[in-house]
Write a protein that holds these residues in place. Structure first.
Motif, PDB file in Angstrom:
ATOM      1  N   LEU A  94       4.176   3.440 -14.432  1.00 37.22           N
ATOM      2  CA  LEU A  94       4.598   3.276 -15.823  1.00 37.22           C
ATOM      3  C   LEU A  94       3.347   3.139 -16.675  1.00 37.22           C
ATOM      4  O   LEU A  94       2.483   2.308 -16.378  1.00 37.22           O
ATOM      5  CB  LEU A  94       5.495   2.052 -15.967  1.00 37.22           C
ATOM      6  CG  LEU A  94       6.107   1.773 -17.352  1.00 37.22           C
ATOM      7  CD1 LEU A  94       7.451   1.046 -17.202  1.00 37.22           C
ATOM      8  CD2 LEU A  94       5.169   0.930 -18.220  1.00 37.22           C
ATOM      9  N   ILE A  95       3.254   3.949 -17.706  1.00 33.99           N
ATOM     10  CA  ILE A  95       2.142   3.877 -18.652  1.00 33.99           C
ATOM     11  C   ILE A  95       2.671   3.293 -19.946  1.00 33.99           C
ATOM     12  O   ILE A  95       3.614   3.819 -20.540  1.00 33.99           O
ATOM     13  CB  ILE A  95       1.529   5.263 -18.906  1.00 33.99           C
ATOM     14  CG1 ILE A  95       1.053   5.879 -17.574  1.00 33.99           C
ATOM     15  CG2 ILE A  95       0.368   5.163 -19.894  1.00 33.99           C
ATOM     16  CD1 ILE A  95       0.533   7.291 -17.711  1.00 33.99           C
ATOM     17  N   ASP A  96       2.074   2.181 -20.393  1.00 36.53           N
ATOM     18  CA  ASP A  96       2.566   1.521 -21.590  1.00 36.53           C
ATOM     19  C   ASP A  96       1.878   2.053 -22.844  1.00 36.53           C
ATOM     20  O   ASP A  96       1.078   2.999 -22.785  1.00 36.53           O
ATOM     21  CB  ASP A  96       2.427   0.005 -21.463  1.00 36.53           C
ATOM     22  CG  ASP A  96       0.975  -0.454 -21.315  1.00 36.53           C
ATOM     23  OD1 ASP A  96       0.052   0.282 -21.728  1.00 36.53           O
ATOM     24  OD2 ASP A  96       0.767  -1.559 -20.781  1.00 36.53           O
ATOM     25  N   GLN A  97       2.191   1.446 -23.993  1.00 36.30           N
ATOM     26  CA  GLN A  97       1.646   1.926 -25.264  1.00 36.30           C
ATOM     27  C   GLN A  97       0.136   1.779 -25.358  1.00 36.30           C
ATOM     28  O   GLN A  97      -0.512   2.504 -26.104  1.00 36.30           O
ATOM     29  CB  GLN A  97       2.304   1.170 -26.423  1.00 36.30           C
ATOM     30  CG  GLN A  97       3.711   1.661 -26.729  1.00 36.30           C
ATOM     31  CD  GLN A  97       4.278   0.986 -27.968  1.00 36.30           C
ATOM     32  OE1 GLN A  97       4.267  -0.236 -28.066  1.00 36.30           O
ATOM     33  NE2 GLN A  97       4.771   1.771 -28.901  1.00 36.30           N
ATOM     34  N   ALA A  98      -0.413   0.855 -24.586  1.00 31.56           N
ATOM     35  CA  ALA A  98      -1.865   0.669 -24.564  1.00 31.56           C
ATOM     36  C   ALA A  98      -2.528   1.570 -23.527  1.00 31.56           C
ATOM     37  O   ALA A  98      -3.717   1.424 -23.248  1.00 31.56           O
ATOM     38  CB  ALA A  98      -2.199  -0.792 -24.276  1.00 31.56           C
ATOM     39  N   HIS A  99      -1.745   2.486 -22.939  1.00 31.17           N
ATOM     40  CA  HIS A  99      -2.220   3.429 -21.928  1.00 31.17           C
ATOM     41  C   HIS A  99      -2.651   2.742 -20.634  1.00 31.17           C
ATOM     42  O   HIS A  99      -3.407   3.306 -19.844  1.00 31.17           O
ATOM     43  CB  HIS A  99      -3.381   4.285 -22.475  1.00 31.17           C
ATOM     44  CG  HIS A  99      -3.041   5.004 -23.747  1.00 31.17           C
ATOM     45  ND1 HIS A  99      -2.135   6.039 -23.814  1.00 31.17           N
ATOM     46  CD2 HIS A  99      -3.480   4.798 -25.019  1.00 31.17           C
ATOM     47  CE1 HIS A  99      -2.028   6.464 -25.060  1.00 31.17           C
ATOM     48  NE2 HIS A  99      -2.829   5.728 -25.813  1.00 31.17           N
ATOM     49  N   LYS A 100      -2.126   1.562 -20.414  1.00 28.16           N
ATOM     50  CA  LYS A 100      -2.382   0.867 -19.165  1.00 28.16           C
ATOM     51  C   LYS A 100      -1.371   1.332 -18.131  1.00 28.16           C
ATOM     52  O   LYS A 100      -0.182   1.475 -18.417  1.00 28.16           O
ATOM     53  CB  LYS A 100      -2.283  -0.648 -19.364  1.00 28.16           C
ATOM     54  CG  LYS A 100      -2.660  -1.450 -18.124  1.00 28.16           C
ATOM     55  CD  LYS A 100      -2.649  -2.941 -18.406  1.00 28.16           C
ATOM     56  CE  LYS A 100      -3.036  -3.731 -17.162  1.00 28.16           C
ATOM     57  NZ  LYS A 100      -3.036  -5.204 -17.428  1.00 28.16           N
ATOM     58  N   VAL A 101      -1.852   1.551 -16.905  1.00 25.17           N
ATOM     59  CA  VAL A 101      -1.004   2.076 -15.844  1.00 25.17           C
ATOM     60  C   VAL A 101      -0.535   0.929 -14.950  1.00 25.17           C
ATOM     61  O   VAL A 101      -1.317   0.101 -14.492  1.00 25.17           O
ATOM     62  CB  VAL A 101      -1.761   3.118 -14.995  1.00 25.17           C
ATOM     63  CG1 VAL A 101      -0.874   3.632 -13.860  1.00 25.17           C
ATOM     64  CG2 VAL A 101      -2.238   4.276 -15.872  1.00 25.17           C
ATOM     65  N   HIS A 102       0.777   0.901 -14.712  1.00 23.27           N
ATOM     66  CA  HIS A 102       1.391  -0.102 -13.844  1.00 23.27           C
ATOM     67  C   HIS A 102       2.103   0.626 -12.717  1.00 23.27           C
ATOM     68  O   HIS A 102       2.705   1.675 -12.934  1.00 23.27           O
ATOM     69  CB  HIS A 102       2.385  -0.960 -14.632  1.00 23.27           C
ATOM     70  CG  HIS A 102       1.829  -1.526 -15.900  1.00 23.27           C
ATOM     71  ND1 HIS A 102       1.238  -2.755 -15.980  1.00 23.27           N
ATOM     72  CD2 HIS A 102       1.766  -0.992 -17.162  1.00 23.27           C
ATOM     73  CE1 HIS A 102       0.837  -2.988 -17.222  1.00 23.27           C
ATOM     74  NE2 HIS A 102       1.150  -1.932 -17.957  1.00 23.27           N
ATOM     75  N   ARG A 103       2.071   0.053 -11.513  1.00 24.08           N
ATOM     76  CA  ARG A 103       2.662   0.712 -10.349  1.00 24.08           C
ATOM     77  C   ARG A 103       3.584  -0.242  -9.598  1.00 24.08           C
ATOM     78  O   ARG A 103       3.371  -1.454  -9.577  1.00 24.08           O
ATOM     79  CB  ARG A 103       1.570   1.218  -9.399  1.00 24.08           C
ATOM     80  CG  ARG A 103       0.720   2.342  -9.973  1.00 24.08           C
ATOM     81  CD  ARG A 103      -0.297   2.851  -8.959  1.00 24.08           C
ATOM     82  NE  ARG A 103      -0.988   4.044  -9.432  1.00 24.08           N
ATOM     83  CZ  ARG A 103      -2.055   4.012 -10.215  1.00 24.08           C
ATOM     84  NH1 ARG A 103      -2.565   2.855 -10.605  1.00 24.08           N
ATOM     85  NH2 ARG A 103      -2.625   5.145 -10.603  1.00 24.08           N
ATOM     86  N   ALA A 104       4.603   0.341  -8.974  1.00 22.32           N
ATOM     87  CA  ALA A 104       5.520  -0.432  -8.134  1.00 22.32           C
ATOM     88  C   ALA A 104       6.199   0.531  -7.169  1.00 22.32           C
ATOM     89  O   ALA A 104       6.076   1.758  -7.293  1.00 22.32           O
ATOM     90  CB  ALA A 104       6.565  -1.164  -8.976  1.00 22.32           C
ATOM     91  N   ALA A 105       6.935  -0.042  -6.210  1.00 21.34           N
ATOM     92  CA  ALA A 105       7.600   0.788  -5.199  1.00 21.34           C
ATOM     93  C   ALA A 105       8.772   1.557  -5.782  1.00 21.34           C
ATOM     94  O   ALA A 105       9.094   2.653  -5.322  1.00 21.34           O
ATOM     95  CB  ALA A 105       8.064  -0.079  -4.030  1.00 21.34           C
ATOM     96  N   ASN A 106       9.438   0.987  -6.805  1.00 16.24           N
ATOM     97  CA  ASN A 106      10.581   1.678  -7.397  1.00 16.24           C
ATOM     98  C   ASN A 106      10.680   1.351  -8.880  1.00 16.24           C
ATOM     99  O   ASN A 106      10.050   0.419  -9.379  1.00 16.24           O
ATOM    100  CB  ASN A 106      11.879   1.330  -6.668  1.00 16.24           C
ATOM    101  CG  ASN A 106      12.202  -0.152  -6.712  1.00 16.24           C
ATOM    102  OD1 ASN A 106      12.391  -0.714  -7.790  1.00 16.24           O
ATOM    103  ND2 ASN A 106      12.276  -0.792  -5.554  1.00 16.24           N
ATOM    104  N   ALA A 107      11.496   2.141  -9.564  1.00 12.27           N
ATOM    105  CA  ALA A 107      11.613   2.011 -11.017  1.00 12.27           C
ATOM    106  C   ALA A 107      12.319   0.734 -11.425  1.00 12.27           C
ATOM    107  O   ALA A 107      12.041   0.179 -12.495  1.00 12.27           O
ATOM    108  CB  ALA A 107      12.349   3.221 -11.591  1.00 12.27           C
ATOM    109  N   GLU A 108      13.258   0.258 -10.598  1.00 15.27           N
ATOM    110  CA  GLU A 108      13.995  -0.952 -10.945  1.00 15.27           C
ATOM    111  C   GLU A 108      13.066  -2.147 -11.101  1.00 15.27           C
ATOM    112  O   GLU A 108      13.139  -2.894 -12.088  1.00 15.27           O
ATOM    113  CB  GLU A 108      15.066  -1.229  -9.879  1.00 15.27           C
ATOM    114  CG  GLU A 108      16.254  -0.285  -9.915  1.00 15.27           C
ATOM    115  CD  GLU A 108      15.999   1.037  -9.205  1.00 15.27           C
ATOM    116  OE1 GLU A 108      14.849   1.264  -8.754  1.00 15.27           O
ATOM    117  OE2 GLU A 108      16.940   1.839  -9.105  1.00 15.27           O
ATOM    118  N   ILE A 109      12.175  -2.338 -10.132  1.00 15.29           N
ATOM    119  CA  ILE A 109      11.223  -3.452 -10.190  1.00 15.29           C
ATOM    120  C   ILE A 109      10.277  -3.286 -11.364  1.00 15.29           C
ATOM    121  O   ILE A 109      10.008  -4.227 -12.123  1.00 15.29           O
ATOM    122  CB  ILE A 109      10.431  -3.547  -8.873  1.00 15.29           C
ATOM    123  CG1 ILE A 109      11.358  -3.925  -7.714  1.00 15.29           C
ATOM    124  CG2 ILE A 109       9.292  -4.553  -8.993  1.00 15.29           C
ATOM    125  CD1 ILE A 109      10.679  -3.893  -6.354  1.00 15.29           C
TER     126      ILE A 109
END
Length: 198
Positions: A94-109
């Motif tokens: 997931l890339i937020d408005q500040a262009h920071k990248v976040h990762r997880a095993a699935n979209a729900e989490i």
């Protein structure tokens, strides 16, 4: 700096701005609903409204789906990109408005942590085309044309209030997902169906 959750919160009245509620419409009987199988490769653009507890938000949605990858962009009512979600063999980012990248095993989490509500991406890729996930038990109510009006699966209640015909197939136009106080409303304004990659 405001969090990504705060950036996408809007007054509750906006939740209804797109006329998501309304009379159900059905495509002609000749347009068969999508058969129960792997979801077709598709692109869609539409609108999304989310209500959870005392918060609500709305915006537009762009989604590209194929068996091995999903790309979802959520935009604010003013057209600004709020978040970009990508699913592939490595998991979900997931890339937020500040262009920071976040990762997880699935979209729900990931969406629960970053947006404050769960996007059930694994099931939604089936539900959005009007079919249940084949590997999970479900209950469906159907109308005389065999279009589902309600689908209950994996703890979610999915209501279909309008359908449309795309390339001879019946596809949802308006739908609502509900679970544990969360309500996600979707309006699909445009569908593009594509041949599955070889």
């Amino acid at each position: 700096m405001r969090s990504i959750r705060q950036c996408w919160r809007t007054p509750a009245s906006i939740f209804f701005i797109f006329g998501l509620a309304g009379c159900a419409t059905l495509p002609p009987e000749a347009a068969a609903p999508v058969a129960s199988q792997a979801p077709p490769v598709f692109e869609l653009s539409g609108r999304i409204a989310v209500k959870y507890k005392d918060q609500s938000s709305s915006g537009s949605l762009r989604w590209q789906h194929r068996p091995d990858r999903d790309n979802i962009t959520i935009l604010s009512p003013l057209g600004q990109t709020v978040t970009q979600i990508t699913r592939d063999a490595d998991g979900v980012t997931l890339i937020d408005q500040a262009h920071k990248v976040h990762r997880a095993a699935n979209a729900e989490i990931l969406t629960q942590d970053m947006l404050g509500w769960r996007l059930p991406l694994s099931g939604l890729s089936y539900w959005v085309v009007g079919q249940p996930v084949p590997s999970l038990p479900y209950h469906a109510d159907r109308n005389a044309q065999q279009y589902p009006t309600q689908l209950m699966q994996d703890g979610w209640r999915v209501n279909y209030s309008a359908w449309q015909t795309v390339d001879g197939q019946g596809l949802p136009r308006k739908m609502t997902l509900q679970r544990d106080g969360l309500e996600i409303r979707l309006v699909m304004d445009q569908w593009i169906l594509k041949a599955a990659p070889q």
